[in-house]
Design an enzyme around this catalytic site. Structure first.
Site, PDB file in Angstrom:
ATOM      1  N   ASP A 162     -19.324  -7.539  23.422  1.00  0.00           N
ATOM      2  CA  ASP A 162     -18.881  -8.343  22.274  1.00  0.00           C
ATOM      3  C   ASP A 162     -19.917  -8.260  21.144  1.00  0.00           C
ATOM      4  O   ASP A 162     -20.965  -7.626  21.301  1.00  0.00           O
ATOM      5  CB  ASP A 162     -18.658  -9.788  22.743  1.00  0.00           C
ATOM      6  CG  ASP A 162     -17.545 -10.473  21.974  1.00  0.00           C
ATOM      7  OD1 ASP A 162     -17.255 -10.060  20.834  1.00  0.00           O
ATOM      8  OD2 ASP A 162     -16.957 -11.432  22.509  1.00  0.00           O
ATOM      9  N   ASP A 222      -8.811 -12.270  18.218  1.00  0.00           N
ATOM     10  CA  ASP A 222      -8.450 -12.563  19.606  1.00  0.00           C
ATOM     11  C   ASP A 222      -6.979 -12.972  19.697  1.00  0.00           C
ATOM     12  O   ASP A 222      -6.497 -13.752  18.881  1.00  0.00           O
ATOM     13  CB  ASP A 222      -9.265 -13.759  20.130  1.00  0.00           C
ATOM     14  CG  ASP A 222     -10.696 -13.389  20.464  1.00  0.00           C
ATOM     15  OD1 ASP A 222     -11.122 -12.259  20.151  1.00  0.00           O
ATOM     16  OD2 ASP A 222     -11.390 -14.254  21.037  1.00  0.00           O
TER      17      ASP A 222
END
Ligand code: NAG
Length: 419
Positions: A162, A222
C-alpha cells in the site's frame, strides 16, 4: 547511524534502473489472479476477544481456506488467501523484523502459509511503502530489503504494498526497489502495488513503468459495499485515462479492487454487473465475503465457469468500452479465444424502473466473418443462434444490470455447433 535518505535513494535508483531495463518476469499470473482478501468485508477488526470469528486473526483465514476447498472455489481457480492491513504487532521485533500480532496469529505467518500450501492454496500478505500502514502499523520505509526477505522466509506467495504515509514522488523509485528485493529473495511473489492509486489523481500516470515492476496494481478508490462504488469503478475503467488498459496482459493486471458479491450492498442484478464486468476488464478476482455465510446464488455467480472463462482467457486482453447506445447504456468488448471471438457486455447504469433494450449489429462490434458467429448468453449459457455481420441482436439489460454474451466465429477450426 542513519544514512541520509537521498544517498540511499541514488544508489537504489541506479540498481533499480539496471533492473528496469528488463521487464518484470517472475513467471506469475499469466491470467488474472483469483482469490480472497479480507479487507472490504472484515476491515481492521482486531477485536478477537468478543468477535473471534470475524477479527483479523488466523482463525478467519483458516476457516476461509477450508471453505475455499470444500465449496469449490479453489478448484474454480480462487487460490490466493490474502491478509490485508492490521495483521502486525505495533512494534518490530528485537532484530527489527516484522511480526504478526501474537495473540491473533498465535502460530505465526509461516505456519499459516503452510496451512494454505497443504490445501493447494497460496498466502498473500500486506505491507505499506511508507513509514506506517494505512491502519498505523509499522511500514516498510527503510526496511524494504529485510521485509522482502521476511516474507520470503515465511513462504508468502503475494505481497500487496500500500502507499499510505509515504511521499508520492518517491513511489517511482520505491515500488521498483521493493520489486527488486522481492526478486532477489528467489521466491516468486505476486507483487500487487497500490502505487497508481496514489499518483493517479490529476497527474499523468506512467503505466508502462508500473507494469515493469508490478504484477497487478490498484489505480482507483477502494471498493465499498454499494452500487455507487462498483459503478464508479466501472466508469473510471470506461474513461481509461492514460490508456491503462493497453498495458494489461499476461503477468500484469489493472486491479479495480475486490468483489463484494455475497455481501450486503448489491442487488442480484448489480452482483451480476460486478462479476460480468470484472470478467470483461480482465481483473484480478479477489472475493471479500464471509464464505461461511454466503448464499447459494452469490456462490454460483462467483463459480460461474462461463464468466470465469472470459476473465481467465489466455489472450489476457483487457476489455474496453466500445460505445454507448444511449446515456448510461454502454457496450464493452473483450477479444477472447478462439481467435476472432468476442465477449460483449451491455451495461445499464440507469436505476429507473424498466429494462432497456440495445440493438446491436454484429458489424458494429468489428465482427465481420461472413460465415457468422455462434452467439451465447454467458450467465445461463443460452445459445442464441447463428448471427452474420449484418444481423442484429436485440438484448435487454435490467436497471443497474448487465447482458453478457460471447460471439465465436464459425469455420475457424474451432469446435462449434451450427444451429
Ligand atoms: C528475477 O528476475 C529475473 C530477471 O527478470 C527473472 O528471470 C527471475 O525469474 C526473477 N525471479 C523471481 C524469483 O522473481
Amino acid at each position: 547511524m542513519k544514512l541520509p535518505y537521498k544517498f540511499i535513494e541514488i544508489v537504489l535508483l541506479l540498481t533499480v534502473f539496471a533492473f528496469l531495463v528488463n521487464s518484470l518476469d517472475n513467471g506469475l499470473v499469466p491470467t488474472p489472479p483469483m482469490g480472497w482478501m479480507d479487507w472490504e468485508r472484515f476491515r481492521c477488526n482486531i477485536n478477537c476477544d468478543t468477535d473471534p470469528d470475524n477479527c483479523i486473526g488466523e482463525r478467519l483465514f483458516m476457516r476461509t481456506a477450508d471453505r475455499m476447498v470444500s465449496d469449490g472455489y479453489r478448484d474454480a481457480g480462487y487460490v490466493y488467501v490474502s491478509i490485508d492491513d492490521c495483521w502486525m504487532s505495533k512494534e518490530r521485533d528485537s532484530q527489527l523484523r516484522l511480526q504478526a500480532d501474537p495473540k491473533r496469529f498465535p502460530h505465526g505467518i509461516k505456519w499459516l502459509a503452510d496451512y494454505m500450501h497443504q490445501r493447494g492454496l497460496k498466502l498473500g500478505i500486506y505491507e505499506d511503502f511508507g513509514t506506517k500502514t494505512c491502519g498505523g502499523y509499522p511500514g516498510s520505509e527503510f526496511f524494504l530489503m529485510s521485509d522482502a526477505q521476511t516474507f520470503a522466509d515465511w513462504d508468502v506467495d503475494m505481497l500487496k504494498l500500500d502507499g499510505c504515509n509515504s511521499h508520492v514522488d518517491q513511489m517511482s523509485v520505491g515500488y521498483p526497489t521493493m520489486g527488486l528485493f522481492l526478486n532477489k529473495t528467489g521466491r516468486p511473489i505476486l507483487y500487487s502495488c497500490s502505487w497508481p492509486a496514489y499518483t493517479g489523481s490529476g497527474k499523468k500516470t506512467d503505466y508502462k513503468l508500473i507494469a515493469k515492476t508490478c504484477n497487478m496494481w490498484r489505480n482507483y478508490k477502494d471498493v465499498e459495499d454499494s452500487w455507487d462504488s462498483v459503478y464508479g469503478i466501472i466508469q473510471f475503467y470506461a474513461e481509461d485515462r492514460d490508456h491503462f488498459s493497453s498495458v494489461a496482459g499476461p503477468g500484469n493486471w489493472n486491479d479495480p479492487d475486490q468483489l463484494i458479491i455475497g455481501d450486503y450492498g448489491l442487488s442480484w442484478n448489480q452482483q451480476k454487473v460486478q462479476m460480468g464486468m470484472w470478467a470483461i476488464m480482465a481483473s484480478p478476482l479477489f472475493m471479500s465475503v464471509d464464505l461461511d455465510k454466503i448464499d447459494a446464488q452469490s456462490r454460483s455467480l462467483l463459480l460461474n465457469r462461463r464468466v470465469l472463462a472470459i476473465n481467465q482467457d489466455k489472450l489476457g486482453i483487457q476489455g474496453t468500452k466500445l460505445m454507448s447506445k444511449a446515456a448510461a447504456l454502454d457496450v464493452w468488448t473483450k477479444p477472447i479465444l478462439p481467435k476472432g471471438s468476442l465477449a460483449v457486455a451491455v451495461v445499464n447504469g440507469n436505476n429507473k424502473g424498466v429494462p432497456r433494450t440495445a440493438v446491436i449489429q454484429l458489424k458494429e462490434l468489428g465482427l465481420t466473418n461472413p460465415s457468422g458467429y455462434n452467439v451465447t448468453e454467458t450467465f445461463d449459457g443460452t445459445a442464441l443462434g447463428l448471427f452474420r455481420p449484418l444481423d442484429k441482436l436485440t438484448v435487454e439489460a435490467n436497471p443497474s444490470g448487465i447482458y453478457l454474451f460471447t460471439a465465436v466465429p464459425i469455420n475457424t477450426g474451432a469446435k462449434t455447433i451450427i444451429v
